[in-house]
Scaffold this active site. Structure first.
Site, PDB file in Angstrom:
ATOM      1  N   ASP A 160      -2.678  -4.706  -6.922  1.00 40.26           N
ATOM      2  CA  ASP A 160      -1.961  -5.910  -6.523  1.00 40.26           C
ATOM      3  C   ASP A 160      -2.147  -7.047  -7.522  1.00 40.26           C
ATOM      4  O   ASP A 160      -2.989  -6.967  -8.422  1.00 40.26           O
ATOM      5  CB  ASP A 160      -2.399  -6.364  -5.116  1.00 40.26           C
ATOM      6  CG  ASP A 160      -3.909  -6.289  -4.924  1.00 40.26           C
ATOM      7  OD1 ASP A 160      -4.651  -6.335  -5.928  1.00 40.26           O
ATOM      8  OD2 ASP A 160      -4.355  -6.186  -3.774  1.00 40.26           O
TER       9      ASP A 160
ATOM     10  N   GLU B 252      -1.351  -6.360   4.563  1.00 39.89           N
ATOM     11  CA  GLU B 252      -1.966  -7.115   5.644  1.00 39.89           C
ATOM     12  C   GLU B 252      -1.634  -6.484   7.001  1.00 39.89           C
ATOM     13  O   GLU B 252      -0.732  -5.643   7.086  1.00 39.89           O
ATOM     14  CB  GLU B 252      -1.446  -8.562   5.605  1.00 39.89           C
ATOM     15  CG  GLU B 252      -1.748  -9.306   4.301  1.00 39.89           C
ATOM     16  CD  GLU B 252      -3.220  -9.727   4.183  1.00 39.89           C
ATOM     17  OE1 GLU B 252      -4.092  -9.127   4.823  1.00 39.89           O
ATOM     18  OE2 GLU B 252      -3.471 -10.676   3.407  1.00 39.89           O
TER      19      GLU B 252
ATOM     20  N   HIS C 166      -7.219  -5.057   5.618  1.00 39.53           N
ATOM     21  CA  HIS C 166      -6.188  -4.809   4.613  1.00 39.53           C
ATOM     22  C   HIS C 166      -6.701  -3.884   3.512  1.00 39.53           C
ATOM     23  O   HIS C 166      -7.890  -3.828   3.219  1.00 39.53           O
ATOM     24  CB  HIS C 166      -5.591  -6.112   4.059  1.00 39.53           C
ATOM     25  CG  HIS C 166      -6.460  -6.913   3.160  1.00 39.53           C
ATOM     26  ND1 HIS C 166      -6.340  -8.268   3.023  1.00 39.53           N
ATOM     27  CD2 HIS C 166      -7.469  -6.571   2.323  1.00 39.53           C
ATOM     28  CE1 HIS C 166      -7.219  -8.701   2.150  1.00 39.53           C
ATOM     29  NE2 HIS C 166      -7.923  -7.691   1.713  1.00 39.53           N
TER      30      HIS C 166
ATOM     31  N   ASN D 224     -10.045  -8.099   7.574  1.00 40.97           N
ATOM     32  CA  ASN D 224      -8.985  -7.861   8.565  1.00 40.97           C
ATOM     33  C   ASN D 224      -8.394  -6.453   8.441  1.00 40.97           C
ATOM     34  O   ASN D 224      -7.385  -6.145   9.049  1.00 40.97           O
ATOM     35  CB  ASN D 224      -7.876  -8.910   8.425  1.00 40.97           C
ATOM     36  CG  ASN D 224      -7.121  -8.794   7.096  1.00 40.97           C
ATOM     37  OD1 ASN D 224      -7.444  -7.949   6.261  1.00 40.97           O
ATOM     38  ND2 ASN D 224      -6.128  -9.646   6.907  1.00 40.97           N
TER      39      ASN D 224
HETATM   40  P1  PGA Z   1     -13.758  -8.247  -1.706  1.00 38.74           P
HETATM   41  O1  PGA Z   1     -12.268  -7.998  -1.227  1.00 38.74           O
HETATM   42  O2  PGA Z   1     -14.110  -7.044  -2.536  1.00 38.74           O
HETATM   43  O3  PGA Z   1     -13.693  -9.497  -2.528  1.00 38.74           O
HETATM   44  O4  PGA Z   1     -14.576  -8.354  -0.480  1.00 38.74           O
HETATM   45  C1  PGA Z   1     -11.920  -6.751  -0.702  1.00 38.74           C
HETATM   46  C2  PGA Z   1     -10.507  -6.831  -0.193  1.00 38.74           C
HETATM   47  O5  PGA Z   1     -10.100  -7.913   0.263  1.00 38.74           O
HETATM   48  O6  PGA Z   1      -9.803  -5.813  -0.239  1.00 38.74           O
END
Ligand code: PGA
Length: 240
Positions: A67, A143, A138, A136
């Site tokens: 992404d 999302e 994702h 959450n």
């Molecule tokens: P993080 O993010 O590695 O910064 O915890 C993971 C994500 O949001 O997929």
């Protein structure tokens, strides 16, 4: 789903770097799906170390990132283009034209999504996809509510994601509102998926993932449709 529980972040990073290294050595033209965020930083450090020690070459590797934020220039300090340069690409021998990241500055974002999906089909699917998990649920920036059958697309970031990622920006208002993300369907095409989770912040998401019920409100649950997923979680993410 195979589950590997490790002591801490360092052990998670070592295990993941080992799997990436194996994938690179076992394939003539390896394709890696890569993630950003805090979770894979240690894994990238170890891969760079392996490269410097002459144990690994990225010359024949192609990479696809999950992404990118919309509206951040590749040179922006918080863009995922810049993240990849800083954590991996500028330290190893990967040719730049073998690294792919969605262009969040594209004039025509829909066209960019179709183009990225075409590239994934042409060179992919990834032999190994690295994933983090959002609090959450994702994966990539898919999302809650995302279509499990969706390709690369533009997504409005959930408020909780923007809050979680605000720690990387000067102020919460600076976090972009939208991103381009590989879709759940694009992710599930990968031959093998390695999902990383570290720290108690991720414990609730890991617990829900292991309940195993596919639910669009919890995108990571789509992984139960995949044949070859390895979850590497440290004790805190596993809820001790
Ligand atoms: P993080 O993010 O590695 O910064 O915890 C993971 C994500 O949001 O997929």
């Amino acid at each position: 789903m195979d589950i590997v529980i490790v002591k801490n972040y360092i052990e998670m990073s070592k295990y993941a770097a080992g799997l990436v290294g194996d994938c690179i050595r076992e394939n003539d033209q390896p394709v890696l799906g890569l993630a950003t965020g805090g979770t894979p930083v240690g894994m990238y450090q170890l891969l760079v170390r392996q490269y410097r020690a002459g144990l690994l070459s990225f010359k024949n590797v192609r990479t696809f990132n999950l992404d990118e934020y919309i509206g951040l220039d590749p040179a922006h300090s918080k863009s995922y283009h810049r993240y990849m340069q800083e954590h991996l690409f500028s330290h190893v021998d990967i040719p730049r034209d073998q690294t792919f990241i969605p262009d969040g500055m594209a004039g025509n974002l829909q066209k960019e999504c179709r183009h990225y999906e075409k590239l994934l089909k042409k060179f992919g699917p990834p032999d190994l996809q690295i994933l983090g998990i959002g609090e959450n649920g994702h994966i990539g920036f898919n999302e809650p509510g995302s279509d499990f059958d969706g390709p690369t697309h533009v997504i409005r970031l959930a408020d909780s994601t923007r809050e979680a990622n605000a720690r990387y920006f000067q102020s919460p208002d600076e976090v972009p509102s939208h991103a381009i993300t590989m879709g759940v369907k694009s992710i599930l095409r990968s031959k093998k998926i390695v999902l990383l989770a570290s720290g108690e912040r991720k414990a609730a998401a890991v617990k829900r993932l292991l309940e195993g019920k596919p639910d669009p409100d919890f995108p990571a649950s789509a992984l139960s449709h995949h044949q070859h997923v390895i979850l590497i979680a440290d004790k805190k993410a596993f809820g001790e």
